[in-house]
Motif scaffolding. Structure first.
Motif, short mmCIF file in Angstrom:
data_model
loop_
_atom_site.label_atom_id
_atom_site.label_comp_id
_atom_site.label_asym_id
_atom_site.label_seq_id
_atom_site.Cartn_x
_atom_site.Cartn_y
_atom_site.Cartn_z
N ASP A 93 11.28 -3.07 -36.19
CA ASP A 93 12.11 -3.12 -35.08
C ASP A 93 13.32 -4.27 -35.41
OD1 ASP A 93 12.83 -4.34 -32.42
OD2 ASP A 93 11.12 -3.39 -31.53
N ASP A 94 14.40 -3.90 -35.05
CA ASP A 94 15.52 -4.63 -35.46
C ASP A 94 15.81 -5.97 -34.48
OD1 ASP A 94 16.75 -3.72 -33.22
OD2 ASP A 94 18.74 -3.10 -34.22
N GLY A 95 14.82 -6.19 -33.63
CA GLY A 95 14.85 -7.38 -32.69
C GLY A 95 15.07 -6.90 -31.38
N LEU A 96 15.34 -5.68 -31.24
CA LEU A 96 15.98 -5.22 -29.95
C LEU A 96 14.47 -5.21 -28.80
CD1 LEU A 96 17.80 -3.74 -28.03
CD2 LEU A 96 16.94 -1.74 -28.80
N GLY A 97 13.36 -4.87 -29.71
CA GLY A 97 12.05 -4.69 -28.88
C GLY A 97 11.56 -3.49 -28.45
N ASP A 98 12.26 -2.53 -28.90
CA ASP A 98 11.76 -1.20 -28.42
C ASP A 98 10.52 -0.75 -29.15
OD1 ASP A 98 13.20 -0.88 -30.81
OD2 ASP A 98 14.39 0.87 -30.10
N VAL A 99 10.56 -0.45 -30.35
CA VAL A 99 9.32 0.13 -31.10
C VAL A 99 8.28 -1.05 -31.25
CG1 VAL A 99 10.42 1.96 -32.25
CG2 VAL A 99 10.26 -0.22 -33.36
N ALA A 100 8.56 -2.19 -30.86
CA ALA A 100 7.64 -3.22 -31.03
C ALA A 100 6.62 -2.82 -29.87
CB ALA A 100 8.12 -4.81 -31.15
N ALA A 144 7.45 -15.25 -28.43
CA ALA A 144 7.74 -14.48 -27.06
C ALA A 144 8.35 -13.27 -27.57
CB ALA A 144 8.75 -15.12 -26.27
N TRP A 145 7.52 -12.12 -27.52
CA TRP A 145 8.17 -10.91 -28.31
C TRP A 145 9.34 -10.16 -27.03
CZ3 TRP A 145 7.31 -8.97 -32.73
CH2 TRP A 145 6.36 -9.71 -33.59
N PRO A 146 10.36 -9.59 -27.55
CA PRO A 146 11.30 -8.98 -26.78
C PRO A 146 10.85 -7.48 -26.43
CG PRO A 146 12.05 -8.81 -28.97
CD PRO A 146 10.79 -9.65 -29.06
N TYR A 147 11.45 -7.15 -25.20
CA TYR A 147 11.09 -5.83 -24.82
C TYR A 147 12.27 -5.03 -24.49
CZ TYR A 147 9.97 -1.68 -22.10
OH TYR A 147 9.91 -0.42 -21.62
N ALA A 148 12.62 -3.56 -24.84
CA ALA A 148 13.84 -2.90 -24.40
C ALA A 148 13.20 -1.47 -24.28
CB ALA A 148 14.81 -2.90 -25.80
N PRO A 149 13.70 -1.01 -23.08
CA PRO A 149 13.27 0.61 -22.82
C PRO A 149 13.92 1.37 -23.96
CG PRO A 149 15.11 -0.09 -21.68
CD PRO A 149 14.57 -1.27 -22.22
N PRO A 150 13.16 2.51 -23.96
CA PRO A 150 13.92 3.67 -24.87
C PRO A 150 15.26 4.08 -24.55
CG PRO A 150 11.72 4.32 -23.94
CD PRO A 150 12.23 3.29 -23.17
N PRO A 151 16.11 4.61 -25.70
CA PRO A 151 17.45 4.98 -25.61
C PRO A 151 17.53 6.08 -24.56
CG PRO A 151 16.76 5.53 -27.61
CD PRO A 151 15.65 4.62 -27.09
N ARG A 152 18.41 6.31 -23.89
CA ARG A 152 18.49 7.23 -22.74
C ARG A 152 19.67 8.33 -23.38
NH1 ARG A 152 19.97 4.87 -17.21
NH2 ARG A 152 19.45 6.92 -16.64
N PRO A 153 19.70 9.48 -22.78
CA PRO A 153 20.84 10.40 -23.10
C PRO A 153 22.03 9.85 -22.98
CG PRO A 153 19.03 11.53 -22.02
CD PRO A 153 18.76 10.00 -21.94
#
Length: 436
Positions: free
Chosen positions: A157-164, A255-264
């Motif tokens: 994960d690049d720090g965004l928090g998506d795949v983490a 404190a782990w970040p979270y980001a939703p999946p990329p959208r179209p």
């Protein structure tokens, strides 16, 4: 930042160690799985990174040996179905020539997911593509790594928090100043290392897991399956890294970040926003796939398969070329946001899976325009819930002999559309409350 996500209804915690009396039967590109619709091959795509040449080879394999379709999995891999008996050797030669089988003895353990927009969006974060390729190289060179299960998962994960957020066994999280955190399973703490050391640290984390599984006398395939008396300890892991010449420091209570999946169409707009293309239910025919490849070739020729059954085309931005979007849309692929297929997934179901009690894909298609909502919904043909979403609340539809069970309660078929729409709306309210 998201502190915690609602626990999916199917994600029950284990209270006993997993002890198995058989080996891992997870399919691969060389070990084909006999399904009801023919043989199945699962081709690992580390980090989801594909060249257009490799993507074209997959389409050729689908046409030459399979049913002419390609499927994306919840780990960013590609499946070929309906394969003829006896095609394994020819399929392996085709994949090998495309560079998709760099180490035959390791092909099932190359399970690496990565932030698909890394290096494109958020340039203040590290570009993890080189980390993915180095980890894959190290995995393929490690004799010890062949003991890993085909279900063991690395997340870069690049720090965004998506795949983490995808329940990985080993997580590498990019940090500023070319640093990275490495986490074991769902531990609350992690280890800080230099970015260039992160791939080797991830491999050492996997080897530490194997040692712990051997010591426990179980055949655990995932970190979460280790018994309580044989946990992975971050202090010991830190010491192992230092012993291998990697400067490492334990960081408590991360404190782990979270980001939703990329959208179209990706977040925002502009020449630097990559095109994100959603594949309905993660399945396309080879013609649709070739349209994706052609649009990718108009950019830099790279495709990035995501764990959310979509494809990011880094070289095809949201403003150029417009005719590429029109071609993708005409091919039945989703390029615009807020469509009915967003966050709708399903397992294989009938007729491909003998365990399935319904044709869940057909049922999902029949209701996709009626049972809309933003929260994920997953249609499962049986209690195994193959391919269900990770890292978020989701509406749980499970086929039964009588119809479906929605989040644990039976729902008549004629009430299914309204019940799913209500559940997706309520799940969104619950998720928003957690974020606040």
């Amino acid at each position: 930042m998201l502190a915690a996500m609602p626990t999916p209804p199917s994600a029950a915690a284990r209270d006993e160690p997993v002890i198995r009396d058989r080996g891992d039967a997870c399919p691969g590109a060389l070990r084909l799985h006999a399904a009801d619709d023919g043989f199945l091959a699962r081709v690992r795509i580390p980090g989801g990174l594909l060249t257009s040449r490799q993507a074209s080879a997959l389409a050729l394999a689908a046409d030459r040996f399979g049913d002419g379709h390609l499927e994306l999995t919840s780990r960013g891999n590609v499946q070929l179905r309906g394969l003829a008996d006896g095609c394994g050797a020819e399929l392996a030669r085709l994949l090998d020539a495309a560079g998709l089988l760099p180490a035959p003895g390791h092909e099932r353990v190359r399970n690496i997911v990565a932030t698909p927009t890394s290096g494109i969006l958020g340039t203040e974060r590290p570009h993890v593509g080189p980390w993915v390729r180095e980890l894959d190289r190290l995995l393929c060179a490690s004799t010890r790594a062949t003991a890993l299960s085909g279900r063991f998962l690395f997340a870069i994960d690049d720090g965004l928090g998506d795949v983490a957020a995808l329940d990985p066994d080993v997580t590498v999280l990019g940090r500023p100043l070319d640093r990275a955190l490495v986490r074991l399973g769902a531990a609350p703490d992690a280890v800080d290392v230099a970015g260039p050391d992160a791939p080797r640290a991830a491999l050492l984390a996997a080897e530490y897991f194997l040692d712990a599984a051997d010591g426990a006398g179980t055949r655990a395939w995932r970190v979460s399956e280790l018994p309580a008396e044989h946990p992975l300890d971050t202090e010991e892991f830190t010491a192992r890294l230092i012993a291998h010449g990697i400067a490492a420091t334990r960081v408590p209570d991360v404190a782990w970040p979270y980001a939703p999946p990329p959208r179209p169409w990706g977040p925002g707009a502009g020449d630097r926003t990559p095109l994100c293309v959603l594949l309905p239910l993660g399945r396309v025919d080879s013609g649709q796939w070739r349209v994706l490849v052609e649009v990718a070739d108009r950019g830099d020729g790279e495709l990035r398969i995501t764990p959310w059954r979509s494809v990011v085309l880094p070289g095809a931005s949201t403003r150029r070329p417009i005719d590429g979007y029109a071609r993708l849309e005409a091919a039945g692929l989703v390029v615009a946001p807020d469509g009915p297929w967003e966050s709708v997934t399903a397992c294989t179901g009938r007729p491909g899976c003998a365990k399935a009690l319904s044709d869940v894909r057909a049922d999902a298609r029949a209701l996709v325009h009626e049972a809309r909502g933003r929260s994920p919904v997953h249609w499962s043909g049986c209690e195994r819930r193959c391919g269900h979403p990770r890292g978020t609340a989701w509406v749980d539809l499970v086929a039964t002999p009588e119809g479906y069970r929605l989040d644990g309660r039976a729902v008549p078929r004629d009430e299914l559309a309204g019940a799913v729409a209500d559940a997706r709306s309520q799940a969104r309210v619950s998720e928003d409350a957690v974020k606040k």
